[in-house]
Design a protein around this motif. Sequence first.
Motif, mmCIF file in Angstrom:
data_model
loop_
_atom_site.group_PDB
_atom_site.id
_atom_site.type_symbol
_atom_site.label_atom_id
_atom_site.label_comp_id
_atom_site.label_asym_id
_atom_site.label_seq_id
_atom_site.Cartn_x
_atom_site.Cartn_y
_atom_site.Cartn_z
ATOM 1 N N MET A 178 10.464 -2.142 -29.047
ATOM 2 C CA MET A 178 9.107 -1.656 -28.949
ATOM 3 C C MET A 178 8.876 -0.517 -29.942
ATOM 4 S SD MET A 178 6.344 -2.436 -27.233
ATOM 5 C CE MET A 178 6.617 -3.079 -25.642
ATOM 6 N N LEU A 179 9.841 0.391 -30.042
ATOM 7 C CA LEU A 179 9.701 1.513 -30.977
ATOM 8 C C LEU A 179 9.688 1.019 -32.422
ATOM 9 C CD1 LEU A 179 12.088 4.098 -29.287
ATOM 10 C CD2 LEU A 179 9.611 3.912 -29.047
ATOM 11 N N ALA A 180 10.533 0.040 -32.718
ATOM 12 C CA ALA A 180 10.564 -0.535 -34.066
ATOM 13 C C ALA A 180 9.234 -1.204 -34.382
ATOM 14 C CB ALA A 180 11.710 -1.544 -34.182
ATOM 15 N N ALA A 181 8.656 -1.911 -33.417
ATOM 16 C CA ALA A 181 7.363 -2.576 -33.633
ATOM 17 C C ALA A 181 6.266 -1.553 -33.902
ATOM 18 C CB ALA A 181 7.012 -3.439 -32.423
ATOM 19 N N ILE A 182 6.267 -0.459 -33.158
ATOM 20 C CA ILE A 182 5.270 0.592 -33.386
ATOM 21 C C ILE A 182 5.407 1.133 -34.805
ATOM 22 C CG2 ILE A 182 4.608 2.957 -32.747
ATOM 23 C CD1 ILE A 182 5.254 2.115 -29.821
ATOM 24 N N CYS A 183 6.633 1.343 -35.248
ATOM 25 C CA CYS A 183 6.861 1.847 -36.611
ATOM 26 C C CYS A 183 6.384 0.842 -37.657
ATOM 27 C CB CYS A 183 8.327 2.175 -36.836
ATOM 28 S SG CYS A 183 8.833 3.691 -36.028
ATOM 29 N N ARG A 184 6.631 -0.417 -37.424
ATOM 30 C CA ARG A 184 6.221 -1.442 -38.401
ATOM 31 C C ARG A 184 4.698 -1.555 -38.487
ATOM 32 N NH1 ARG A 184 9.883 -4.738 -40.902
ATOM 33 N NH2 ARG A 184 12.011 -4.322 -40.271
ATOM 34 N N VAL A 237 5.964 11.172 -32.907
ATOM 35 C CA VAL A 237 6.955 12.031 -32.254
ATOM 36 C C VAL A 237 7.480 11.296 -31.025
ATOM 37 C CG1 VAL A 237 7.406 14.238 -31.123
ATOM 38 C CG2 VAL A 237 5.811 14.150 -33.047
ATOM 39 N N PHE A 238 8.800 11.352 -30.860
ATOM 40 C CA PHE A 238 9.480 10.689 -29.745
ATOM 41 C C PHE A 238 10.252 11.735 -28.958
ATOM 42 C CE2 PHE A 238 13.261 8.118 -28.269
ATOM 43 C CZ PHE A 238 12.575 7.326 -27.371
ATOM 44 N N ILE A 239 9.988 11.813 -27.659
ATOM 45 C CA ILE A 239 10.642 12.804 -26.792
ATOM 46 C C ILE A 239 11.669 12.112 -25.913
ATOM 47 C CG2 ILE A 239 10.303 14.498 -24.956
ATOM 48 C CD1 ILE A 239 7.455 14.917 -26.078
ATOM 49 N N ASP A 240 12.949 12.497 -26.120
ATOM 50 C CA ASP A 240 14.044 11.931 -25.333
ATOM 51 C C ASP A 240 15.216 12.912 -25.327
ATOM 52 O OD1 ASP A 240 15.540 10.153 -23.817
ATOM 53 O OD2 ASP A 240 16.192 8.978 -25.546
ATOM 54 N N ALA A 241 14.914 14.172 -25.034
ATOM 55 C CA ALA A 241 15.966 15.193 -25.002
ATOM 56 C C ALA A 241 16.258 15.511 -23.533
ATOM 57 C CB ALA A 241 15.524 16.420 -25.786
ATOM 58 N N PRO A 281 -3.605 14.491 -36.538
ATOM 59 C CA PRO A 281 -4.642 13.737 -35.836
ATOM 60 C C PRO A 281 -4.391 12.236 -36.000
ATOM 61 C CG PRO A 281 -5.614 15.534 -37.073
ATOM 62 C CD PRO A 281 -4.159 15.469 -37.474
ATOM 63 N N GLY A 282 -4.527 11.503 -34.904
ATOM 64 C CA GLY A 282 -4.244 10.072 -34.915
ATOM 65 C C GLY A 282 -2.777 9.755 -34.725
ATOM 66 N N GLY A 283 -1.959 10.773 -34.496
ATOM 67 C CA GLY A 283 -0.523 10.590 -34.330
ATOM 68 C C GLY A 283 -0.159 9.945 -33.006
ATOM 69 N N VAL A 284 1.033 9.370 -32.986
ATOM 70 C CA VAL A 284 1.555 8.689 -31.802
ATOM 71 C C VAL A 284 2.613 9.577 -31.152
ATOM 72 C CG1 VAL A 284 2.803 6.658 -30.961
ATOM 73 C CG2 VAL A 284 1.181 6.428 -32.855
ATOM 74 N N LEU A 285 2.449 9.807 -29.849
ATOM 75 C CA LEU A 285 3.417 10.579 -29.077
ATOM 76 C C LEU A 285 4.033 9.649 -28.046
ATOM 77 C CD1 LEU A 285 4.796 13.227 -28.362
ATOM 78 C CD2 LEU A 285 2.744 13.886 -27.100
ATOM 79 N N LEU A 286 5.361 9.567 -28.064
ATOM 80 C CA LEU A 286 6.102 8.677 -27.168
ATOM 81 C C LEU A 286 7.096 9.483 -26.333
ATOM 82 C CD1 LEU A 286 6.813 6.266 -30.053
ATOM 83 C CD2 LEU A 286 5.793 5.443 -27.937
ATOM 84 N N TRP A 287 7.276 9.057 -25.099
ATOM 85 C CA TRP A 287 8.284 9.634 -24.211
ATOM 86 C C TRP A 287 9.195 8.513 -23.734
ATOM 87 C CZ3 TRP A 287 3.131 10.696 -24.109
ATOM 88 C CH2 TRP A 287 2.721 12.026 -24.181
ATOM 89 N N HIS A 288 10.481 8.820 -23.610
ATOM 90 C CA HIS A 288 11.441 7.864 -23.064
ATOM 91 C C HIS A 288 11.817 8.303 -21.657
ATOM 92 C CE1 HIS A 288 15.518 5.855 -22.868
ATOM 93 N NE2 HIS A 288 14.681 4.865 -23.109
ATOM 94 N N ASN A 299 9.247 3.544 -21.474
ATOM 95 C CA ASN A 299 8.525 4.390 -22.427
ATOM 96 C C ASN A 299 7.080 4.579 -22.000
ATOM 97 O OD1 ASN A 299 10.724 4.608 -24.278
ATOM 98 N ND2 ASN A 299 10.232 2.579 -25.059
ATOM 99 N N ALA A 300 6.520 5.705 -22.416
ATOM 100 C CA ALA A 300 5.101 5.994 -22.248
ATOM 101 C C ALA A 300 4.593 6.445 -23.607
ATOM 102 C CB ALA A 300 4.892 7.068 -21.192
ATOM 103 N N VAL A 301 3.287 6.244 -23.849
ATOM 104 C CA VAL A 301 2.726 6.521 -25.171
ATOM 105 C C VAL A 301 1.331 7.122 -25.053
ATOM 106 C CG1 VAL A 301 1.789 4.185 -25.403
ATOM 107 C CG2 VAL A 301 2.270 5.510 -27.463
#
Length: 187
Positions: free
Chosen positions: A1-7, A100-104, A124-131, A161-163
Amino acid sequence: MLAAICRVRRPKTVFEFGTFTGRTAASFAANTPEESVVYTLDIPHDHPKLKEVGQEEKYVLGQETRKLFEGTGYGRKIRQIWADSAEFNEATFQGQMDLVFIDASHSYEYVTNDTMKSLRILKPGGVLLWHDYQFSWPDVVRFLNERAKELGIVRMAGTSNAVAILSDPPRTLSPRPERALNGGGGS
């Protein structure tokens, strides 16, 4: 899913809170444009805070962290940052990140801290993801449920994940969170 979002999104700048083995950083590097840069932050293995992490201690690898991307063709796109995210000064990156991906750390205080810093570094328009939006990490679930309405957070079905896609990222969070995330925390 993360790879697809990046692509699909083709981020030029990615920031990850929590490197662990480096697998996610390597995936970001492999699925972003050639000129992209992936910053990944992890707590140093000798940091005094590690005595307090309890069940998360097994997720701190120290110098082993880079093993999945160091020496690969993707390693050149990845910049390792060694710091406790609570002490990390994000000012250098303000308004520069596409994703940005949060998984700490999974404590409520750290998820709040990492989200606040993420909001400040997102474009602005950025993607924020949490694991780890799952019952085994109740503080992550609690935080995301409380902030869902305010940030437009949605759970990615079939994942932990949440986005949120933030057209105008707030630079701070409201003092009184509201509960609204559907899906109850995954499994």
